[in-house]
Design a protein around this motif. Sequence first.
Motif, PDB file in Angstrom:
ATOM      1  N   CYS A  52      40.274 105.567 -17.936  1.00 25.57           N
ATOM      2  CA  CYS A  52      39.903 106.302 -17.198  1.00 25.57           C
ATOM      3  C   CYS A  52      38.241 107.311 -17.762  1.00 25.57           C
ATOM      4  CB  CYS A  52      41.002 107.789 -17.358  1.00 25.57           C
ATOM      5  SG  CYS A  52      42.584 107.323 -18.036  1.00 25.57           S
ATOM      6  N   HIS A  56      36.107 109.801 -15.978  1.00 23.53           N
ATOM      7  CA  HIS A  56      36.140 110.824 -15.722  1.00 23.53           C
ATOM      8  C   HIS A  56      35.645 111.826 -17.570  1.00 23.53           C
ATOM      9  CE1 HIS A  56      38.993 111.736 -12.570  1.00 23.53           C
ATOM     10  NE2 HIS A  56      39.589 110.719 -13.236  1.00 23.53           N
ATOM     11  N   PHE A  66      31.564 114.306  -8.246  1.00 24.68           N
ATOM     12  CA  PHE A  66      31.884 112.689  -8.059  1.00 24.68           C
ATOM     13  C   PHE A  66      33.078 112.952  -8.634  1.00 24.68           C
ATOM     14  CE2 PHE A  66      26.861 112.734  -8.071  1.00 24.68           C
ATOM     15  CZ  PHE A  66      27.163 111.708  -6.417  1.00 24.68           C
ATOM     16  N   PRO A  68      35.908 114.591 -10.861  1.00 27.00           N
ATOM     17  CA  PRO A  68      36.187 115.459 -11.313  1.00 27.00           C
ATOM     18  C   PRO A  68      37.153 115.797 -12.681  1.00 27.00           C
ATOM     19  CG  PRO A  68      38.412 114.652 -10.571  1.00 27.00           C
ATOM     20  CD  PRO A  68      36.751 113.854  -9.175  1.00 27.00           C
ATOM     21  N   PRO A  69      36.553 116.577 -13.521  1.00 21.83           N
ATOM     22  CA  PRO A  69      37.002 116.926 -14.523  1.00 21.83           C
ATOM     23  C   PRO A  69      38.608 117.141 -14.645  1.00 21.83           C
ATOM     24  CG  PRO A  69      36.455 119.298 -13.564  1.00 21.83           C
ATOM     25  CD  PRO A  69      36.358 118.397 -12.445  1.00 21.83           C
ATOM     26  N   SER A  83      49.052 115.055  -9.527  1.00 19.30           N
ATOM     27  CA  SER A  83      48.464 113.752 -10.270  1.00 19.30           C
ATOM     28  C   SER A  83      48.333 113.117 -10.839  1.00 19.30           C
ATOM     29  CB  SER A  83      48.292 115.463 -10.919  1.00 19.30           C
ATOM     30  OG  SER A  83      46.801 116.661 -11.253  1.00 19.30           O
ATOM     31  N   VAL A  87      47.073 109.343  -9.767  1.00 18.46           N
ATOM     32  CA  VAL A  87      46.983 108.677 -11.089  1.00 18.46           C
ATOM     33  C   VAL A  87      47.862 107.244 -10.176  1.00 18.46           C
ATOM     34  CG1 VAL A  87      46.902 107.545 -13.948  1.00 18.46           C
ATOM     35  CG2 VAL A  87      45.589 110.131 -12.531  1.00 18.46           C
ATOM     36  N   ASN A  92      42.011 108.887  -2.149  1.00 16.74           N
ATOM     37  CA  ASN A  92      40.689 109.267  -2.144  1.00 16.74           C
ATOM     38  C   ASN A  92      40.376 110.581  -0.658  1.00 16.74           C
ATOM     39  OD1 ASN A  92      41.495 108.063   0.021  1.00 16.74           O
ATOM     40  ND2 ASN A  92      39.808 106.664   0.791  1.00 16.74           N
ATOM     41  N   TYR A 102      35.730 117.374  -4.481  1.00 12.82           N
ATOM     42  CA  TYR A 102      35.533 115.994  -4.648  1.00 12.82           C
ATOM     43  C   TYR A 102      36.283 115.342  -3.452  1.00 12.82           C
ATOM     44  CZ  TYR A 102      34.640 117.624  -9.279  1.00 12.82           C
ATOM     45  OH  TYR A 102      33.574 118.842 -10.054  1.00 12.82           O
ATOM     46  N   ASN A 103      35.711 114.194  -3.478  1.00 13.00           N
ATOM     47  CA  ASN A 103      36.323 113.678  -2.120  1.00 13.00           C
ATOM     48  C   ASN A 103      35.919 112.114  -2.353  1.00 13.00           C
ATOM     49  OD1 ASN A 103      38.468 112.621   0.303  1.00 13.00           O
ATOM     50  ND2 ASN A 103      36.211 113.178   1.812  1.00 13.00           N
ATOM     51  N   LEU A 105      37.007 107.693  -4.442  1.00 11.70           N
ATOM     52  CA  LEU A 105      37.648 107.074  -5.045  1.00 11.70           C
ATOM     53  C   LEU A 105      38.445 106.857  -6.060  1.00 11.70           C
ATOM     54  CD1 LEU A 105      39.876 105.008  -3.386  1.00 11.70           C
ATOM     55  CD2 LEU A 105      37.931 104.300  -4.342  1.00 11.70           C
ATOM     56  N   MET A 106      39.690 107.620  -6.887  1.00 11.26           N
ATOM     57  CA  MET A 106      40.212 106.919  -7.769  1.00 11.26           C
ATOM     58  C   MET A 106      41.286 105.864  -7.493  1.00 11.26           C
ATOM     59  SD  MET A 106      41.950 108.949 -11.172  1.00 11.26           S
ATOM     60  CE  MET A 106      43.153 109.979  -9.718  1.00 11.26           C
ATOM     61  N   SER A 109      45.739 103.131 -10.767  1.00 15.01           N
ATOM     62  CA  SER A 109      45.484 102.673 -11.940  1.00 15.01           C
ATOM     63  C   SER A 109      45.705 101.463 -12.778  1.00 15.01           C
ATOM     64  CB  SER A 109      46.097 104.136 -13.647  1.00 15.01           C
ATOM     65  OG  SER A 109      47.376 103.567 -13.492  1.00 15.01           O
ATOM     66  N   LEU A 111      48.575 101.073 -14.745  1.00 16.11           N
ATOM     67  CA  LEU A 111      49.524 101.045 -15.782  1.00 16.11           C
ATOM     68  C   LEU A 111      51.319 101.931 -14.926  1.00 16.11           C
ATOM     69  CD1 LEU A 111      47.873 104.338 -17.293  1.00 16.11           C
ATOM     70  CD2 LEU A 111      47.165 101.883 -17.744  1.00 16.11           C
ATOM     71  N   VAL A 119      49.314 108.414 -21.330  1.00 12.20           N
ATOM     72  CA  VAL A 119      48.009 108.960 -21.431  1.00 12.20           C
ATOM     73  C   VAL A 119      48.192 110.111 -20.331  1.00 12.20           C
ATOM     74  CG1 VAL A 119      47.786 107.792 -18.535  1.00 12.20           C
ATOM     75  CG2 VAL A 119      45.681 108.231 -20.373  1.00 12.20           C
TER      76      VAL A 119
HETATM   77  C1  HEC Z   1      36.561 104.813 -11.002  1.00  9.35           C
HETATM   78  C2  HEC Z   1      36.793 106.565 -11.157  1.00  9.35           C
HETATM   79  C3  HEC Z   1      38.175 107.003 -12.478  1.00  9.35           C
HETATM   80  C4  HEC Z   1      38.838 106.740 -13.000  1.00  9.35           C
HETATM   81  C5  HEC Z   1      38.659 105.291 -13.914  1.00  9.35           C
HETATM   82  C6  HEC Z   1      40.310 107.572 -13.079  1.00  9.35           C
HETATM   83  N1  HEC Z   1      39.463 108.510 -12.083  1.00  9.35           N
HETATM   84 FE1  HEC Z   1      41.116 109.560 -12.078  1.00  9.35          FE
HETATM   85  N2  HEC Z   1      40.072 111.143 -10.268  1.00  9.35           N
HETATM   86  C7  HEC Z   1      38.656 109.808  -9.932  1.00  9.35           C
HETATM   87  C8  HEC Z   1      38.404 110.681  -8.663  1.00  9.35           C
HETATM   88  C9  HEC Z   1      37.511 110.592  -7.786  1.00  9.35           C
HETATM   89  C10 HEC Z   1      38.799 111.152  -8.721  1.00  9.35           C
HETATM   90  C11 HEC Z   1      39.604 112.722  -6.923  1.00  9.35           C
HETATM   91  C12 HEC Z   1      39.863 111.928  -6.365  1.00  9.35           C
HETATM   92  C13 HEC Z   1      39.997 111.988  -4.625  1.00  9.35           C
HETATM   93  O1  HEC Z   1      39.859 112.969  -4.534  1.00  9.35           O
HETATM   94  O2  HEC Z   1      41.235 112.282  -4.346  1.00  9.35           O
HETATM   95  C14 HEC Z   1      40.033 111.745  -9.666  1.00  9.35           C
HETATM   96  C15 HEC Z   1      41.229 112.511  -9.975  1.00  9.35           C
HETATM   97  C16 HEC Z   1      42.015 112.798 -10.922  1.00  9.35           C
HETATM   98  C17 HEC Z   1      43.000 113.571 -11.478  1.00  9.35           C
HETATM   99  C18 HEC Z   1      43.365 114.919 -10.513  1.00  9.35           C
HETATM  100  C19 HEC Z   1      42.071 116.013 -10.034  1.00  9.35           C
HETATM  101  C20 HEC Z   1      41.741 116.254 -11.665  1.00  9.35           C
HETATM  102  O3  HEC Z   1      40.223 116.464 -11.648  1.00  9.35           O
HETATM  103  O4  HEC Z   1      42.557 117.623 -12.121  1.00  9.35           O
HETATM  104  C21 HEC Z   1      43.809 113.260 -12.400  1.00  9.35           C
HETATM  105  C22 HEC Z   1      44.752 114.236 -12.862  1.00  9.35           C
HETATM  106  C23 HEC Z   1      43.276 112.023 -12.724  1.00  9.35           C
HETATM  107  N3  HEC Z   1      42.105 111.866 -12.377  1.00  9.35           N
HETATM  108  C24 HEC Z   1      43.846 111.182 -14.251  1.00  9.35           C
HETATM  109  C25 HEC Z   1      42.944 109.829 -14.368  1.00  9.35           C
HETATM  110  C26 HEC Z   1      43.140 108.946 -15.133  1.00  9.35           C
HETATM  111  C27 HEC Z   1      44.569 109.819 -16.033  1.00  9.35           C
HETATM  112  C28 HEC Z   1      43.106 108.079 -15.191  1.00  9.35           C
HETATM  113  C29 HEC Z   1      43.246 107.050 -15.851  1.00  9.35           C
HETATM  114  C30 HEC Z   1      44.196 106.386 -15.975  1.00  9.35           C
HETATM  115  C31 HEC Z   1      41.829 108.157 -14.181  1.00  9.35           C
HETATM  116  N4  HEC Z   1      42.149 109.157 -13.425  1.00  9.35           N
HETATM  117  C32 HEC Z   1      40.908 107.045 -13.938  1.00  9.35           C
HETATM  118  C33 HEC Z   1      37.811 109.187 -10.211  1.00  9.35           C
HETATM  119  C34 HEC Z   1      38.440 107.822 -11.311  1.00  9.35           C
END
Ligand code: HEC
Length: 145
Positions: A52, A56, A66, A68-69, A83, A87, A92, A102-103, A105-106, A109, A111, A119
Amino acid sequence: MKLINLIFVFLAIISLSSCGGSDSKKKLKTDTAVTLSAEDLEKGASLYRAKCMNCHMKSGKGIEKFYPPLADSDYLRENLEESIYMVKFGSNKPIKVNGIKYNSLMPASGLTDKELVLVFNYILNSWGNDYGSISLEQVEAVKRK
Ligand code: HEC
């Protein structure tokens, strides 16, 4: 005329009661009474670093507009089920975190449910977050829509 009025009242009642139905939908809640073991938190941290942190960031603050926190994220706090879904299966769709859109792609995972518990309990309890903890049953219950 009277009959039409009656129909309106009837429709109003139906729409009110269906609203009530969705309001009473149970929201996924964390357990604030569980104390997480240092070992589980460390396992969660190492999954976070591997899966992650690239997006993040180490601080959990992401990159504004790009990625989000997670630290102090209102989205994570208030939309736990969504959430986990994001994950687990990737996302997206446009979301708003702390008032910023935010828009991007995540990717999913990849996992396992057990790793997701670790996690999530790490991110729910790091960087000053005090969001409680989740169980394996709760993660397992989040299924692809
Ligand atoms: C390739 C980059 C990337 C990775 C790697 C990634 N994320 Fe994200 N994450 C994003 C993006 C971009 C969004 C917003 C997605 C959307 O707009 O639909 C997001 C959204 C989220 C959110 C909901 C929004 C928020 O900020 O509270 C959570 C919770 C989250 N991710 C947790 C994780 C966790 C846990 C992992 C690891 C297992 C992970 N992410 C791995 C890019 C990533």
